[in-house]
Design an enzyme around this catalytic site. Structure first.
Site, PDB file in Angstrom:
ATOM      1  N   LEU A 228       0.433  -1.663   0.389  1.00 59.73           N
ATOM      2  CA  LEU A 228       0.125  -0.320   0.128  1.00 59.73           C
ATOM      3  C   LEU A 228       0.902   0.911   0.136  1.00 59.73           C
ATOM      4  O   LEU A 228       1.989   1.257   1.117  1.00 59.73           O
ATOM      5  CB  LEU A 228      -0.848  -0.011   1.391  1.00 59.73           C
ATOM      6  CG  LEU A 228      -2.505  -0.675   1.398  1.00 59.73           C
ATOM      7  CD1 LEU A 228      -2.684  -0.348   2.674  1.00 59.73           C
ATOM      8  CD2 LEU A 228      -3.075  -0.587   0.185  1.00 59.73           C
ATOM      9  N   ASP A 229       0.689   2.598  -1.024  1.00 62.48           N
ATOM     10  CA  ASP A 229       1.262   3.456  -1.084  1.00 62.48           C
ATOM     11  C   ASP A 229       1.435   4.335   0.447  1.00 62.48           C
ATOM     12  O   ASP A 229       0.811   3.911   1.267  1.00 62.48           O
ATOM     13  CB  ASP A 229       0.570   4.884  -1.743  1.00 62.48           C
ATOM     14  CG  ASP A 229       0.441   3.675  -2.820  1.00 62.48           C
ATOM     15  OD1 ASP A 229       1.418   3.401  -3.743  1.00 62.48           O
ATOM     16  OD2 ASP A 229      -0.077   4.500  -3.448  1.00 62.48           O
ATOM     17  N   LYS A 230       2.929   5.148   1.078  1.00 66.84           N
ATOM     18  CA  LYS A 230       2.857   5.478   2.198  1.00 66.84           C
ATOM     19  C   LYS A 230       1.665   6.669   2.779  1.00 66.84           C
ATOM     20  O   LYS A 230       0.959   6.496   3.862  1.00 66.84           O
ATOM     21  CB  LYS A 230       4.071   6.179   1.876  1.00 66.84           C
ATOM     22  CG  LYS A 230       4.882   6.588   3.630  1.00 66.84           C
ATOM     23  CD  LYS A 230       6.028   7.594   3.363  1.00 66.84           C
ATOM     24  CE  LYS A 230       7.177   7.437   4.297  1.00 66.84           C
ATOM     25  NZ  LYS A 230       7.915   8.525   4.643  1.00 66.84           N
ATOM     26  N   ASP A 231       1.188   6.534   1.849  1.00 70.85           N
ATOM     27  CA  ASP A 231      -0.287   7.928   1.713  1.00 70.85           C
ATOM     28  C   ASP A 231      -1.980   7.311   2.073  1.00 70.85           C
ATOM     29  O   ASP A 231      -2.105   7.725   2.019  1.00 70.85           O
ATOM     30  CB  ASP A 231       0.128   8.895   0.867  1.00 70.85           C
ATOM     31  CG  ASP A 231       1.335  10.071   0.319  1.00 70.85           C
ATOM     32  OD1 ASP A 231       1.757   9.718   1.881  1.00 70.85           O
ATOM     33  OD2 ASP A 231       1.077  10.215  -0.436  1.00 70.85           O
ATOM     34  N   SER A 232      -1.355   5.562   1.786  1.00 69.02           N
ATOM     35  CA  SER A 232      -2.731   5.344   1.739  1.00 69.02           C
ATOM     36  C   SER A 232      -2.834   4.410   2.825  1.00 69.02           C
ATOM     37  O   SER A 232      -1.710   4.294   3.503  1.00 69.02           O
ATOM     38  CB  SER A 232      -2.958   4.171   0.446  1.00 69.02           C
ATOM     39  OG  SER A 232      -2.862   4.752  -0.612  1.00 69.02           O
TER      40      SER A 232
END
Length: 230
Positions: free
Chosen positions: A98-102
């Protein structure tokens, strides 16, 4: 057994990551630099980044509620790396990213074959997300997203997109392109401001049961995967 498969079988990492480690000369077999074509057994002395591989471990599977700000890359020198938030005493790694921002559901395992079955494109397991964009959208946006749009030189596969609020929708994907949902929305003229993974295959995240930053072990039998299409 081929070396990369053996490393995944031992829970060191996924087969794909094992191939990268071999390529980077991080693996030795009986004191010699490893080769992709090496076949090994439990009797061989195998080191990965200087650490002894001790043979197959009991298979583990965890659900983890990843918060925003945690990087799924396992880098011990990075304070934001997931490596600092794994279950204590267990040698597990994330299935996909998962993206760091997700935020939302992430599965952790030491089962390389299971990891391959979940992330390899030919297996097409469903992943469901709740997405908030920067402004209200219309039905045309949902139709366009679900039909497929260009991302990194390819047209995304058809998917299910359902509105749940003026600026919020759910999307069910069977692909795993890099930052796919964000790029799809951007192509359609919108910016994702929140991306939350709700479900992987049949496993659904309940934040009341599993709050952000927490993990829980689950039995392998709880995960039901769709069979590969013939």
């Amino acid at each position: 057994m081929r070396l990369a498969k053996y490393l995944s079988h031992c829970g060191v990492c996924s087969r794909r990551q094992a191939s990268r480690l071999i390529e980077a000369a991080e693996v030795t077999v009986n004191g010699h630099p490893a080769n992709h074509i090496d076949h090994v057994t439990e009797a061989d002395h195998i080191l990965v980044s200087g650490q002894l591989v001790e043979g197959p471990a009991p298979k583990q599977l965890y659900m983890y509620h990843k918060p925003v700000g945690i990087d799924c890359k396992l880098r011990p020198d990075d304070p934001s790396s997931l490596s600092h938030y794994l279950p204590p005493g267990e040698r597990v790694y994330p299935i996909g990213r998962l993206d760091k921002d997700s935020h939302g559901l992430l599965l952790l395992t030491n089962d390389g074959e299971l990891c391959n079955r979940l992330i390899h494109p030919k297996h097409h397991q469903e992943k469901e997300y709740r997405v908030v964009v920067d402004r209200p959208f219309d039905a045309q946006f949902c139709d366009r997203m679900s039909a497929g749009v260009p991302v990194d030189g390819v047209i995304t596969q058809a998917c299910r997109v359902e509105p749940v609020a003026a600026d919020t929708f759910t999307i069910v994907l069977r692909q795993g392109l890099n930052r796919q949902i964000r790029k799809m929305a951007r192509y359609c003229g919108y910016r994702v401001v929140d991306l939350y993974r709700v479900r992987i295959a049949n496993l659904k995240l309940d934040p009341q049961v599993l709050p952000a930053g927490h993990f829980q072990p689950i039995a392998m039998t709880e995960l039901k995967l769709e069979e590969e299409e013939k």
